[in-house]
Design an enzyme around this catalytic site. Sequence first.
Site, PDB file in Angstrom:
ATOM      1  CE  LYS A 101     -62.672  -8.109  20.894  1.00 14.75           C
ATOM      2  NZ  LYS A 101     -63.200  -6.842  21.478  1.00 14.75           N
TER       3      LYS A 101
ATOM      4  CD  GLU B  31     -50.630   3.547  27.450  1.00 14.22           C
ATOM      5  OE1 GLU B  31     -51.229   2.508  27.744  1.00 14.22           O
ATOM      6  OE2 GLU B  31     -50.196   3.773  26.308  1.00 14.22           O
TER       7      GLU B  31
HETATM    8  N1  LIG Z   1     -48.427   0.488  19.967  1.00 11.94           N
HETATM    9  C1  LIG Z   1     -49.432   0.868  19.214  1.00 11.94           C
HETATM   10  O1  LIG Z   1     -49.335   0.936  18.001  1.00 11.94           O
HETATM   11  C2  LIG Z   1     -50.755   1.231  19.855  1.00 11.94           C
HETATM   12  C3  LIG Z   1     -51.705   1.880  19.075  1.00 11.94           C
HETATM   13  C4  LIG Z   1     -52.926   2.226  19.659  1.00 11.94           C
HETATM   14  C5  LIG Z   1     -53.191   1.923  20.984  1.00 11.94           C
HETATM   15  N2  LIG Z   1     -52.241   1.295  21.718  1.00 11.94           N
HETATM   16  C6  LIG Z   1     -52.504   0.997  23.129  1.00 11.94           C
HETATM   17  O2  LIG Z   1     -53.830   0.527  23.290  1.00 11.94           O
HETATM   18  C7  LIG Z   1     -54.330   0.863  24.563  1.00 11.94           C
HETATM   19  C8  LIG Z   1     -55.717   1.473  24.434  1.00 11.94           C
HETATM   20  O3  LIG Z   1     -56.557   0.591  23.761  1.00 11.94           O
HETATM   21  P1  LIG Z   1     -57.577  -0.386  24.502  1.00 11.94           P
HETATM   22  O4  LIG Z   1     -57.960   0.193  25.827  1.00 11.94           O
HETATM   23  O5  LIG Z   1     -58.637  -0.735  23.523  1.00 11.94           O
HETATM   24  O6  LIG Z   1     -56.661  -1.669  24.754  1.00 11.94           O
HETATM   25  P2  LIG Z   1     -57.102  -3.070  25.372  1.00 11.94           P
HETATM   26  O7  LIG Z   1     -55.850  -3.855  25.492  1.00 11.94           O
HETATM   27  O8  LIG Z   1     -57.941  -2.873  26.570  1.00 11.94           O
HETATM   28  O9  LIG Z   1     -58.070  -3.707  24.295  1.00 11.94           O
HETATM   29  C9  LIG Z   1     -57.662  -3.919  22.970  1.00 11.94           C
HETATM   30  C10 LIG Z   1     -58.460  -5.056  22.376  1.00 11.94           C
HETATM   31  O10 LIG Z   1     -58.123  -6.274  23.022  1.00 11.94           O
HETATM   32  C11 LIG Z   1     -59.307  -6.963  23.397  1.00 11.94           C
HETATM   33  N3  LIG Z   1     -58.989  -7.791  24.562  1.00 11.94           N
HETATM   34  C12 LIG Z   1     -58.929  -7.412  25.861  1.00 11.94           C
HETATM   35  N4  LIG Z   1     -58.562  -8.461  26.638  1.00 11.94           N
HETATM   36  C13 LIG Z   1     -58.391  -9.516  25.812  1.00 11.94           C
HETATM   37  C14 LIG Z   1     -58.015 -10.882  26.004  1.00 11.94           C
HETATM   38  N5  LIG Z   1     -57.736 -11.361  27.213  1.00 11.94           N
HETATM   39  N6  LIG Z   1     -57.936 -11.684  24.927  1.00 11.94           N
HETATM   40  C15 LIG Z   1     -58.195 -11.215  23.696  1.00 11.94           C
HETATM   41  N7  LIG Z   1     -58.570  -9.941  23.441  1.00 11.94           N
HETATM   42  C16 LIG Z   1     -58.652  -9.095  24.484  1.00 11.94           C
HETATM   43  C17 LIG Z   1     -60.302  -5.839  23.649  1.00 11.94           C
HETATM   44  O11 LIG Z   1     -61.614  -6.312  23.637  1.00 11.94           O
HETATM   45  C18 LIG Z   1     -59.965  -4.898  22.511  1.00 11.94           C
HETATM   46  O12 LIG Z   1     -60.561  -5.320  21.302  1.00 11.94           O
HETATM   47  C19 LIG Z   1     -53.293   1.789  25.148  1.00 11.94           C
HETATM   48  O13 LIG Z   1     -52.477   1.059  26.039  1.00 11.94           O
HETATM   49  C20 LIG Z   1     -52.476   2.215  23.952  1.00 11.94           C
HETATM   50  O14 LIG Z   1     -51.168   2.620  24.223  1.00 11.94           O
HETATM   51  C21 LIG Z   1     -51.036   0.934  21.179  1.00 11.94           C
END
Ligand SMILES: NC(=O)c1ccc[n+]([C@@H]2O[C@H](COP(=O)([O-])OP(=O)(O)OC[C@H]3O[C@@H](n4cnc5c(N)ncnc54)[C@H](O)[C@@H]3O)[C@@H](O)[C@H]2O)c1
Length: 484
Positions: A177, A388
């Site tokens: 996804k 963040e």
């Molecule tokens: N630790 C790491 O390796 C790493 C790497 C890259 C990004 N990040 C983090 O990611 C964030 C930025 O990315 P983002 O805004 O896309 O994150 P997000 O958590 O908003 O979304 C990530 C994914 O999760 C899905 N999602 C959202 N709610 C969900 C739910 N309830 N159930 C299932 N899927 C769901 C979204 O559609 C998307 O595909 C920042 O917090 C960043 O620090 C972490």
Amino acid sequence: MTRFLNFIDGEFVAGSGEAFANHFPTTGEVIGEVSAAGRADVDAAVGAAKAALKGPWGRMSIPERVALLRKLADGINARFDEFLAAEIRDTGKPRSIASHIDIPRGAANFNVFADQILTASTETFEMATPDGGGALNYALRLPRGVIAVVCPWNLPLLLMTWKVAPALACGNTVVVKPSEETPATATLLGEVMNAVGIPRGVYNVVHGMGPGAAGEFLTSHPDVNGITFTGETRTGEAIMRAAAGGIRPVSLELGGKNAGIVFDDADLEATLEGLGRACFANTGQVCLGTERLYVQRGIFDRFVEGLAAKARSYRFGDPFDPATTMGPVISAEHRAKVLSYYDKARAAGATLIAGGGTPDVAGYAGGYWVEPTVWTGLPEDAAVVRDEIFGPCTHVTPFDTEEEALALANDTPYGLATSIWTTNLGRAHRTAKAIEVGIAWVNCWFLRDLRTPFGGSKASGIGREGGIHSMEFYTELRNVCIKL
Ligand SMILES: NC(=O)c1ccc[n+]([C@@H]2O[C@H](COP(=O)([O-])OP(=O)(O)OC[C@H]3O[C@@H](n4cnc5c(N)ncnc54)[C@H](O)[C@@H]3O)[C@@H](O)[C@H]2O)c1
Ligand SMILES: O=C/C=C/C=C(\O)C(=O)O
């Protein structure tokens, strides 16, 4: 206008969910439409992935799988320019970044985990038995089954293949996804999967939002055997709750508020180069980036001045122009979030050293631009220092002693990464050991050996991926005990 379809059982199909627009962040224009998967489509994708475990994929030897993984790497490289354009149109990131990081790493991940599975070993134990005889124990490394891969938008192909490659290397099947913001490269990878002969159902893509949509349908699906997620900590909590149903394992790579620490014996020029990237690269949208810097008082003023010069040195514009060095942020919504923190810094009385607003980018007025920004002067409990932001901004605080720097750096619920700068070897080792993070870089940042453990401490995640650690998550060990 591109139409992004779901990829289920080897075919591109429209979903029953509500289609949504795909924007080009550089202009704000709608350039595509994404066909969202409904619950029935997610069922079909998971069903196809489950069935594929029993098909030719499940019977394939490791060398055969490895040969296919290498073809996937070659297949991405053969269509490098298409992947590059797709990633740039989804994110607005400059070509210089996507062509050096996103696409090459997207391909390399398949080769790295092909190598890894060839050498992944298991344990054996010979034991004595009460009857004077013996028994032999050995472990079999088996795929977990269907893996749900839920991805963010900041490094779309790289972060997706970082999970898909080891999952496939271990013999699993996947349903991906992608982020709703970045559907393109995951979809394009479906074409490469078919072209190189990955059996149908092994790699599936479902598009859509998270809560109450494709993301939730997937992570709560009872036939999913493991969930790997990269994204925000709050989303990680929701995914962990979904995984509790049926007791499914999770690997969570989550948010951070990473500290950079600069001692006054550091090589200032190298530090500014490294931390300049750590603060501003990819418009600050890198989970490993540093949004808090602690700098020893002796070099504080010179450091802040040097970092401000870095912040002011970026060129915004057409991401396909090699002269462009900074893109927009991913969306209008994310820009509003980042700018709300710029307002909070102002309201809290921060000293603004550089940036602080939105640039005028000639010809691209509709783009989601924000200026690289440096602040000083805020207390540690200010929202800008604690939360963040995921933008091109950082706050710099002076410190006097090593103990003080460590206490400041560790005073956060997060624990993903740090970047420490010093020429004192003892101090480097001490600091790296005392700081509560999964990844400690010394005199560098984002220098990645893909065999190393990657992941976060505290609220930044659960588990480690990379090298053998990925093999541990994407396989289950079965002990076989044979009485001799
Ligand atoms: N630790 C790491 O390796 C790493 C790497 C890259 C990004 N990040 C983090 O990611 C964030 C930025 O990315 P983002 O805004 O896309 O994150 P997000 O958590 O908003 O979304 C990530 C994914 O999760 C899905 N999602 C959202 N709610 C969900 C739910 N309830 N159930 C299932 N899927 C769901 C979204 O559609 C998307 O595909 C920042 O917090 C960043 O620090 C972490
Ligand atoms: O935004 C986060 C970057 C993560 C990088 C990796 O997962 C990697 O380099 O493997």
